[in-house]
Design a protein around this motif. Structure first.
Motif, PDB file in Angstrom:
ATOM      1  N   GLN A  85      64.111  87.748  81.324  1.00 54.69           N
ATOM      2  CA  GLN A  85      62.680  87.330  81.515  1.00 54.69           C
ATOM      3  C   GLN A  85      62.284  86.972  80.299  1.00 54.69           C
ATOM      4  O   GLN A  85      62.419  87.686  79.072  1.00 54.69           O
ATOM      5  N   TYR A  86      61.429  85.935  80.083  1.00 57.01           N
ATOM      6  CA  TYR A  86      60.801  85.753  78.521  1.00 57.01           C
ATOM      7  C   TYR A  86      59.622  84.881  78.913  1.00 57.01           C
ATOM      8  O   TYR A  86      59.104  84.202  80.042  1.00 57.01           O
ATOM      9  N   ALA A  87      58.650  84.856  77.805  1.00 56.67           N
ATOM     10  CA  ALA A  87      57.400  84.209  77.889  1.00 56.67           C
ATOM     11  C   ALA A  87      57.353  83.419  76.419  1.00 56.67           C
ATOM     12  O   ALA A  87      57.876  83.804  75.558  1.00 56.67           O
ATOM     13  N   PRO A  88      56.743  82.062  76.748  1.00 56.23           N
ATOM     14  CA  PRO A  88      56.570  81.436  75.498  1.00 56.23           C
ATOM     15  C   PRO A  88      55.927  82.121  74.375  1.00 56.23           C
ATOM     16  O   PRO A  88      54.833  83.060  74.639  1.00 56.23           O
ATOM     17  N   LEU A  89      56.263  82.061  73.062  1.00 54.06           N
ATOM     18  CA  LEU A  89      55.398  82.683  71.958  1.00 54.06           C
ATOM     19  C   LEU A  89      54.082  82.185  71.503  1.00 54.06           C
ATOM     20  O   LEU A  89      53.954  80.856  71.844  1.00 54.06           O
ATOM     21  N   PRO A  90      53.249  82.898  71.428  1.00 52.72           N
ATOM     22  CA  PRO A  90      51.958  82.203  71.224  1.00 52.72           C
ATOM     23  C   PRO A  90      52.058  81.262  69.878  1.00 52.72           C
ATOM     24  O   PRO A  90      51.021  80.230  69.826  1.00 52.72           O
ATOM     25  N   SER A  91      52.980  81.394  69.051  1.00 50.26           N
ATOM     26  CA  SER A  91      52.762  80.584  67.986  1.00 50.26           C
ATOM     27  C   SER A  91      53.329  79.200  68.163  1.00 50.26           C
ATOM     28  O   SER A  91      53.360  78.110  67.478  1.00 50.26           O
ATOM     29  N   GLY A  92      54.155  79.080  69.421  1.00 47.29           N
ATOM     30  CA  GLY A  92      54.817  77.759  69.814  1.00 47.29           C
ATOM     31  C   GLY A  92      56.128  77.837  69.241  1.00 47.29           C
ATOM     32  O   GLY A  92      57.000  76.892  69.484  1.00 47.29           O
ATOM     33  N   GLY A  93      56.569  78.846  68.410  1.00 46.86           N
ATOM     34  CA  GLY A  93      57.969  78.630  67.466  1.00 46.86           C
ATOM     35  C   GLY A  93      58.957  79.066  68.615  1.00 46.86           C
ATOM     36  O   GLY A  93      58.850  79.414  69.784  1.00 46.86           O
ATOM     37  N   THR A  94      60.226  78.885  68.206  1.00 44.79           N
ATOM     38  CA  THR A  94      61.283  79.275  68.920  1.00 44.79           C
ATOM     39  C   THR A  94      62.119  80.457  68.144  1.00 44.79           C
ATOM     40  O   THR A  94      62.418  80.286  67.158  1.00 44.79           O
TER      41      THR A  94
END
Length: 185
Positions: A169-178
């Motif tokens: 399970q994951y969610a995209p980071l708020p900074s948009g980085g990988t």
């Protein structure tokens, strides 16, 4: 003084009437409304339960603590045995307070047929399969009372201290980085 004497006399009369009303024939004792569950269960109570030592199955098997619930008529080990422990052929010790007969009902591991075993502490060589339902019926000495206990030998289903998830399970980071690495807390 007359008032004190009158009050004392009235109290003595009331006390005398109260005690004389309680003096009934002792042979006509009624149990209606009384909770006598302890007395009736004491003749059919299992007072101790343990598994006999068997180092081929597990070291310390004879020191596993079992809870005996006399209200729900169940016996179980709250602390489960390690994962993979074979509970299909265990010998047991059962203690009681003066019963005439103890009968263990279980399913034979090899043949899958239902079996009944009359337990005797002096001749206890038959193994019990705890993979399926096991019950113990205790009959009092006067053979007027019986109680049936359910026995459960709990075994861990997973390795202790291990966690596993079915999917990541994951969610995209708020900074948009990988992310470049992953950690678990």
């Amino acid at each position: 003084m007359k008032k004190l004497f009158a009050k004392t006399a009235i109290a003595a009369i009331i006390l005398g009437m109260g005690t004389s009303a309680c003096n009934e024939d002792s042979s006509t004792f009624s149990t209606e409304g009384l909770d006598i569950s302890y007395d009736t269960n004491s003749n059919t109570a299992i007072t101790s339960f343990s598994i006999k030592a068997n180092k081929k199955i597990l070291t310390g098997l004879d020191s596993v603590f079992f809870t005996i619930d006399l209200n729900k008529f169940s016996i179980f080990n709250a602390d489960s045995l390690p994962k993979g422990t074979d509970v299909s052929k265990l010998l047991v010790n059962i203690g009681n307070s003066g019963s005439s007969k103890i009968v263990i009902k279980y399913t034979d591991y090899k043949t899958q047929e239902k079996k009944e075993l009359e337990y005797s502490s002096s001749n206890n060589t038959d193994s019990i399969n705890f993979l399926d339902e096991v019950t113990v019926t205790v009959t009092s000495l006067n053979e007027l009372q019986t109680k049936t206990y359910d026995i459960k030998v709990n075994v861990h289903k997973t390795e202790p201290d291990s966690l596993c998830w079915g999917s990541v399970q994951y969610a995209p980071l708020p900074s948009g980085g990988t992310p470049t690495a992953q950690g678990t807390a």
